[in-house]
Design a protein around this motif. Structure first.
Motif, PDB file in Angstrom:
ATOM      1  N   VAL A  63     -21.402 -18.947   8.503  1.00  0.00           N
ATOM      2  CA  VAL A  63     -20.583 -18.906   7.279  1.00  0.00           C
ATOM      3  C   VAL A  63     -21.391 -18.308   6.131  1.00  0.00           C
ATOM      4  CG1 VAL A  63     -19.420 -20.336   5.547  1.00  0.00           C
ATOM      5  CG2 VAL A  63     -19.083 -20.797   7.985  1.00  0.00           C
ATOM      6  N   ALA A  64     -22.649 -18.713   5.993  1.00  0.00           N
ATOM      7  CA  ALA A  64     -23.500 -18.177   4.928  1.00  0.00           C
ATOM      8  C   ALA A  64     -23.698 -16.667   5.088  1.00  0.00           C
ATOM      9  CB  ALA A  64     -24.850 -18.893   4.919  1.00  0.00           C
ATOM     10  N   ASP A  66     -21.655 -14.578   6.548  1.00  0.00           N
ATOM     11  CA  ASP A  66     -20.389 -13.925   6.196  1.00  0.00           C
ATOM     12  C   ASP A  66     -20.235 -13.847   4.682  1.00  0.00           C
ATOM     13  OD1 ASP A  66     -19.835 -13.602   8.865  1.00  0.00           O
ATOM     14  OD2 ASP A  66     -18.393 -15.255   8.966  1.00  0.00           O
ATOM     15  N   TRP A  67     -20.566 -14.920   3.993  1.00  0.00           N
ATOM     16  CA  TRP A  67     -20.448 -14.943   2.535  1.00  0.00           C
ATOM     17  C   TRP A  67     -21.365 -13.890   1.913  1.00  0.00           C
ATOM     18  CZ3 TRP A  67     -23.869 -16.222  -1.475  1.00  0.00           C
ATOM     19  CH2 TRP A  67     -23.267 -16.325  -2.738  1.00  0.00           C
ATOM     20  N   VAL A  68     -22.605 -13.819   2.367  1.00  0.00           N
ATOM     21  CA  VAL A  68     -23.555 -12.824   1.844  1.00  0.00           C
ATOM     22  C   VAL A  68     -23.050 -11.417   2.148  1.00  0.00           C
ATOM     23  CG1 VAL A  68     -25.888 -11.863   2.148  1.00  0.00           C
ATOM     24  CG2 VAL A  68     -25.572 -14.334   1.891  1.00  0.00           C
ATOM     25  N   ILE A  70     -19.979 -10.360   2.523  1.00  0.00           N
ATOM     26  CA  ILE A  70     -18.829 -10.021   1.683  1.00  0.00           C
ATOM     27  C   ILE A  70     -19.245  -9.883   0.219  1.00  0.00           C
ATOM     28  CG2 ILE A  70     -16.635 -10.916   0.804  1.00  0.00           C
ATOM     29  CD1 ILE A  70     -16.288 -12.169   3.681  1.00  0.00           C
ATOM     30  N   ARG A  71     -20.043 -10.807  -0.227  1.00  0.00           N
ATOM     31  CA  ARG A  71     -20.419 -10.862  -1.650  1.00  0.00           C
ATOM     32  C   ARG A  71     -21.393  -9.763  -2.042  1.00  0.00           C
ATOM     33  NH1 ARG A  71     -19.329 -12.039  -6.642  1.00  0.00           N
ATOM     34  NH2 ARG A  71     -20.803 -13.337  -7.731  1.00  0.00           N
ATOM     35  N   ASP A  77     -13.376  -8.405   3.201  1.00  0.00           N
ATOM     36  CA  ASP A  77     -12.985  -9.801   3.424  1.00  0.00           C
ATOM     37  C   ASP A  77     -11.633  -9.908   4.131  1.00  0.00           C
ATOM     38  OD1 ASP A  77     -11.271  -9.016   1.427  1.00  0.00           O
ATOM     39  OD2 ASP A  77     -11.685 -10.715   0.115  1.00  0.00           O
ATOM     40  N   VAL A  80     -11.084 -12.906   6.322  1.00  0.00           N
ATOM     41  CA  VAL A  80     -11.223 -14.231   5.734  1.00  0.00           C
ATOM     42  C   VAL A  80      -9.859 -14.674   5.205  1.00  0.00           C
ATOM     43  CG1 VAL A  80     -12.412 -15.662   4.039  1.00  0.00           C
ATOM     44  CG2 VAL A  80     -13.626 -13.803   5.176  1.00  0.00           C
ATOM     45  N   TYR A  84      -9.774 -18.515   9.150  1.00  0.00           N
ATOM     46  CA  TYR A  84     -11.238 -18.602   9.224  1.00  0.00           C
ATOM     47  C   TYR A  84     -11.683 -20.030   9.524  1.00  0.00           C
ATOM     48  CZ  TYR A  84     -16.096 -17.540   7.943  1.00  0.00           C
ATOM     49  OH  TYR A  84     -17.451 -17.359   7.963  1.00  0.00           O
TER      50      TYR A  84
END
Length: 193
Positions: A63-64, A66-68, A70-71, A77, A80, A84
């Motif tokens: 999850v981390a 994926d967040w990095v 996308i961000r 995204d 998501v 998800y």
């Protein structure tokens, strides 16, 4: 197969986490990008690590990442959605299939083929969970229906399953080689007369 000791557990956990980090998103560019090994990491984690806390930590890592991605890495995204939330279930299918097979794992070919077969079934189920939740619950398709879902499942499923099995095959081959080396080094050496 016996559960791993503390140091071996930590080392293998670190290796699996590194493989996930290295393949989860395209941080080195397309030319050097390996296919995502996350599904294989979860199967192999269940097979070798077994501990529930390791599963939770690897889900958190996924999850981390994926967040990095996308961000900060401009990854889309698109995937998501509410679906998800089903990824931990898809990963659990892999982890707990590996965990189930772990006591049966040996260095012999029949056992390794058994592990490969379990990985095939688990990867297929995992993909059906993740892809099915995205298709039916993701809100990206205006009029979802079974025929279109089956076509999409057949279009993308073999690629994801094949990628997972390629990584699992490499890991199982390494398992066999390591077991052979350990068995050979444990044999008493006969002196020449």
């Amino acid at each position: 197969m016996k559960p791993l000791s503390g140091s071996r557990f930590a080392l293998l956990f670190a290796v699996l986490a590194l493989v996930m980090v290295s393949t989860r998103f395209k941080h080195f560019g397309d030319a050097l990008h390996l296919p995502d090994a996350s599904m294989a990491v979860f199967f192999l984690g269940g097979l070798y690590l077994r501990r529930h806390v390791a599963f939770v930590l690897l889900v958190a890592l996924a999850v981390a990442l994926d967040w990095v991605s996308i961000r900060y890495a401009a990854v889309s995204d698109f995937c998501v959605t509410v679906a998800y939330a089903f990824l931990p279930l898809a990963y659990a299918a892999l982890w707990y299939a590996g965990r189930w097979y772990a006591p049966r794992l040996r260095a012999g070919l029949p056992s390794l083929l058994g592990a490969f077969g379990v990985a095939l079934l688990a990867a297929s189920l995992s993909f059906a969970i993740s892809n099915g939740s995205f298709y039916w619950l993701g809100g990206r398709y205006a009029n979802p229906h079974v025929a279109e879902y089956a076509a999409r499942l057949w279009q993308w499923g073999p690629l994801f399953v094949r990628t997972t099995l390629a990584y699992v095959a490499v890991a199982l081959a390494a398992h066999a080689v390591c077991a052979r080396i350990m068995a050979t080094s444990a044999m008493p050496h006969r002196k020449e007369a």
